[in-house]
Design a protein around this motif. Structure first.
Motif, PDB file in Angstrom:
ATOM      1  N   LYS A  80       4.640  12.718  -3.873  1.00  0.00           N
ATOM      2  CA  LYS A  80       4.190  11.347  -3.599  1.00  0.00           C
ATOM      3  C   LYS A  80       3.422  10.837  -4.809  1.00  0.00           C
ATOM      4  O   LYS A  80       2.208  10.649  -4.777  1.00  0.00           O
ATOM      5  N   LEU A  81       4.170  10.619  -5.881  1.00  0.00           N
ATOM      6  CA  LEU A  81       3.583  10.230  -7.162  1.00  0.00           C
ATOM      7  C   LEU A  81       2.820   8.910  -7.068  1.00  0.00           C
ATOM      8  O   LEU A  81       1.694   8.803  -7.552  1.00  0.00           O
ATOM      9  N   LEU A  82       3.401   7.911  -6.438  1.00  0.00           N
ATOM     10  CA  LEU A  82       2.743   6.610  -6.326  1.00  0.00           C
ATOM     11  C   LEU A  82       1.451   6.714  -5.523  1.00  0.00           C
ATOM     12  O   LEU A  82       0.400   6.208  -5.941  1.00  0.00           O
ATOM     13  N   GLY A  83       1.500   7.381  -4.381  1.00  0.00           N
ATOM     14  CA  GLY A  83       0.299   7.547  -3.548  1.00  0.00           C
ATOM     15  C   GLY A  83      -0.796   8.299  -4.285  1.00  0.00           C
ATOM     16  O   GLY A  83      -1.961   7.899  -4.266  1.00  0.00           O
ATOM     17  N   GLY A  84      -0.440   9.402  -4.944  1.00  0.00           N
ATOM     18  CA  GLY A  84      -1.422  10.180  -5.694  1.00  0.00           C
ATOM     19  C   GLY A  84      -2.024   9.393  -6.840  1.00  0.00           C
ATOM     20  O   GLY A  84      -3.236   9.445  -7.083  1.00  0.00           O
ATOM     21  N   THR A  85      -1.178   8.641  -7.530  1.00  0.00           N
ATOM     22  CA  THR A  85      -1.655   7.826  -8.651  1.00  0.00           C
ATOM     23  C   THR A  85      -2.602   6.738  -8.152  1.00  0.00           C
ATOM     24  O   THR A  85      -3.646   6.495  -8.764  1.00  0.00           O
ATOM     25  N   LEU A  86      -2.259   6.099  -7.030  1.00  0.00           N
ATOM     26  CA  LEU A  86      -3.133   5.070  -6.463  1.00  0.00           C
ATOM     27  C   LEU A  86      -4.479   5.651  -6.033  1.00  0.00           C
ATOM     28  O   LEU A  86      -5.520   5.021  -6.223  1.00  0.00           O
ATOM     29  N   VAL A  87      -4.464   6.847  -5.470  1.00  0.00           N
ATOM     30  CA  VAL A  87      -5.719   7.491  -5.071  1.00  0.00           C
ATOM     31  C   VAL A  87      -6.574   7.776  -6.303  1.00  0.00           C
ATOM     32  O   VAL A  87      -7.780   7.498  -6.306  1.00  0.00           O
ATOM     33  N   ILE A  88      -5.960   8.285  -7.377  1.00  0.00           N
ATOM     34  CA  ILE A  88      -6.706   8.577  -8.601  1.00  0.00           C
ATOM     35  C   ILE A  88      -7.274   7.293  -9.201  1.00  0.00           C
ATOM     36  O   ILE A  88      -8.447   7.242  -9.587  1.00  0.00           O
ATOM     37  N   LEU A  89      -6.454   6.243  -9.280  1.00  0.00           N
ATOM     38  CA  LEU A  89      -6.934   4.982  -9.860  1.00  0.00           C
ATOM     39  C   LEU A  89      -8.050   4.363  -9.027  1.00  0.00           C
ATOM     40  O   LEU A  89      -9.047   3.877  -9.567  1.00  0.00           O
ATOM     41  N   THR A  90      -7.895   4.396  -7.710  1.00  0.00           N
ATOM     42  CA  THR A  90      -8.940   3.863  -6.836  1.00  0.00           C
ATOM     43  C   THR A  90     -10.221   4.668  -6.990  1.00  0.00           C
ATOM     44  O   THR A  90     -11.316   4.089  -7.097  1.00  0.00           O
ATOM     45  N   ALA A  91     -10.097   5.988  -7.017  1.00  0.00           N
ATOM     46  CA  ALA A  91     -11.278   6.836  -7.193  1.00  0.00           C
ATOM     47  C   ALA A  91     -11.947   6.559  -8.536  1.00  0.00           C
ATOM     48  O   ALA A  91     -13.180   6.536  -8.630  1.00  0.00           O
ATOM     49  N   LYS A  92     -11.152   6.316  -9.569  1.00  0.00           N
ATOM     50  CA  LYS A  92     -11.712   6.044 -10.891  1.00  0.00           C
ATOM     51  C   LYS A  92     -12.480   4.730 -10.883  1.00  0.00           C
ATOM     52  O   LYS A  92     -13.599   4.655 -11.408  1.00  0.00           O
ATOM     53  N   VAL A  93     -11.910   3.692 -10.304  1.00  0.00           N
ATOM     54  CA  VAL A  93     -12.579   2.384 -10.279  1.00  0.00           C
ATOM     55  C   VAL A  93     -13.843   2.446  -9.419  1.00  0.00           C
ATOM     56  O   VAL A  93     -14.922   2.025  -9.840  1.00  0.00           O
ATOM     57  N   VAL A  94     -13.712   2.980  -8.209  1.00  0.00           N
ATOM     58  CA  VAL A  94     -14.874   3.064  -7.311  1.00  0.00           C
ATOM     59  C   VAL A  94     -15.939   3.986  -7.910  1.00  0.00           C
ATOM     60  O   VAL A  94     -17.134   3.653  -7.903  1.00  0.00           O
ATOM     61  N   GLY A  95     -15.502   5.129  -8.447  1.00  0.00           N
ATOM     62  CA  GLY A  95     -16.450   6.060  -9.059  1.00  0.00           C
ATOM     63  C   GLY A  95     -17.179   5.445 -10.240  1.00  0.00           C
ATOM     64  O   GLY A  95     -18.399   5.610 -10.390  1.00  0.00           O
ATOM     65  N   THR A  96     -16.453   4.725 -11.087  1.00  0.00           N
ATOM     66  CA  THR A  96     -17.082   4.063 -12.232  1.00  0.00           C
ATOM     67  C   THR A  96     -18.094   3.032 -11.767  1.00  0.00           C
ATOM     68  O   THR A  96     -19.193   2.933 -12.317  1.00  0.00           O
ATOM     69  N   ALA A  97     -17.748   2.275 -10.732  1.00  0.00           N
ATOM     70  CA  ALA A  97     -18.678   1.263 -10.215  1.00  0.00           C
ATOM     71  C   ALA A  97     -19.957   1.906  -9.696  1.00  0.00           C
ATOM     72  O   ALA A  97     -21.065   1.466 -10.016  1.00  0.00           O
ATOM     73  N   ILE A  98     -19.811   2.950  -8.918  1.00  0.00           N
ATOM     74  CA  ILE A  98     -20.990   3.616  -8.339  1.00  0.00           C
ATOM     75  C   ILE A  98     -21.830   4.268  -9.423  1.00  0.00           C
ATOM     76  O   ILE A  98     -23.060   4.123  -9.442  1.00  0.00           O
ATOM     77  N   VAL A  99     -21.183   4.986 -10.344  1.00  0.00           N
ATOM     78  CA  VAL A  99     -21.933   5.649 -11.416  1.00  0.00           C
ATOM     79  C   VAL A  99     -22.624   4.618 -12.307  1.00  0.00           C
ATOM     80  O   VAL A  99     -23.783   4.803 -12.707  1.00  0.00           O
ATOM     81  N   ALA A 100     -21.947   3.522 -12.600  1.00  0.00           N
ATOM     82  CA  ALA A 100     -22.565   2.482 -13.429  1.00  0.00           C
ATOM     83  C   ALA A 100     -23.810   1.920 -12.747  1.00  0.00           C
ATOM     84  O   ALA A 100     -24.855   1.731 -13.393  1.00  0.00           O
ATOM     85  N   ARG A 101     -23.704   1.650 -11.455  1.00  0.00           N
ATOM     86  CA  ARG A 101     -24.867   1.104 -10.740  1.00  0.00           C
ATOM     87  C   ARG A 101     -25.989   2.132 -10.662  1.00  0.00           C
ATOM     88  O   ARG A 101     -27.154   1.809 -10.886  1.00  0.00           O
ATOM     89  N   LEU A 102     -25.651   3.362 -10.338  1.00  0.00           N
ATOM     90  CA  LEU A 102     -26.682   4.403 -10.262  1.00  0.00           C
ATOM     91  C   LEU A 102     -27.337   4.634 -11.622  1.00  0.00           C
ATOM     92  O   LEU A 102     -28.544   4.866 -11.702  1.00  0.00           O
ATOM     93  N   PHE A 103     -26.541   4.564 -12.678  1.00  0.00           N
ATOM     94  CA  PHE A 103     -27.125   4.755 -14.000  1.00  0.00           C
ATOM     95  C   PHE A 103     -28.093   3.621 -14.328  1.00  0.00           C
ATOM     96  O   PHE A 103     -29.158   3.848 -14.897  1.00  0.00           O
ATOM     97  N   ARG A 104     -27.715   2.411 -13.964  1.00  0.00           N
ATOM     98  CA  ARG A 104     -28.614   1.272 -14.193  1.00  0.00           C
ATOM     99  C   ARG A 104     -29.932   1.478 -13.430  1.00  0.00           C
ATOM    100  O   ARG A 104     -31.008   1.197 -13.931  1.00  0.00           O
TER     101      ARG A 104
END
Length: 184
Positions: free
Chosen positions: A99-123
């Motif tokens: 399930k390449l598309l599903g796995g890729t979407l999960v990774i991309l979503t995790a990257k965007v959400v993770g970056t947002a949370i880490v950026a806010r926590l770092f601030r």
């Protein structure tokens, strides 16, 4: 005692190192792309979460995070990384299941959400984290290394070419909009 290098030994040595140089170059470009994504997304995503953080319950939570001692701030800052590990493993499992598309979407979503949370926590924790001498030293090294890498990427022909194409596209779009706005 080593025999003196010959032309054939030098050629063999160069050829033997070629795969490692290619892998190092590929890894460098992939890392640069990740860093560029984070550079591009860090501030806008952090601002989006700051907007969400204006909600009453989250405002209280953010003030508690800012009041943490240095090692508490470090634990909170590292928490999203640990929480995203199972999500990334799920994505790899999905890819392994075909399930390449599903796995890729999960990774991309995790990257965007993770970056947002880490950026806010770092601030929220930056000033407190910088009280840790070892963290401040590592952070300074990281920023210096990252800026050198970004300078190298921005000096590369693919980067300059894409910037020129972006500029041309923006100009054409502006001309098209101006033509569409003109009365007949």
């Amino acid at each position: 005692m080593k025999p003196p290098p010959t032309e054939s030994n030098s050629l063999l040595h160069t050829l033997a190192r070629l795969p490692f140089r290619l892998l190092k170059s590929l890894f460098g470009w992939l890392l640069a792309l990740v860093i560029l994504f984070e550079e591009w997304g860090w501030e806008p995503l952090q601002r989006a979460l700051a907007w969400v953080g204006q909600l009453p319950g989250l405002r209280w939570l953010e003030s508690r995070i800012q009041a943490l001692p240095p090692y508490g701030a470090l634990a909170i800052f590292l928490l999203p990384t640990l929480m995203l590990l199972p999500v990334k493993l799920l994505a790899l499992w999905l890819i392994g299941q075909g399930k390449l598309l599903g796995g890729t979407l999960v990774i991309l979503t995790a990257k965007v959400v993770g970056t947002a949370i880490v950026a806010r926590l770092f601030r929220l924790t930056h000033e407190t984290l910088m009280q840790l001498a070892w963290f401040a030293r590592l952070y300074t090294r990281w920023v210096t290394w990252k800026e050198a890498l970004l300078t190298q990427v921005r000096a590369s022909w693919p980067w300059r070419f894409s910037r020129a194409m972006k500029h041309r596209t923006q100009q054409r779009w502006a001309r098209l909009r101006a033509k569409l706005k003109q009365p007949d």
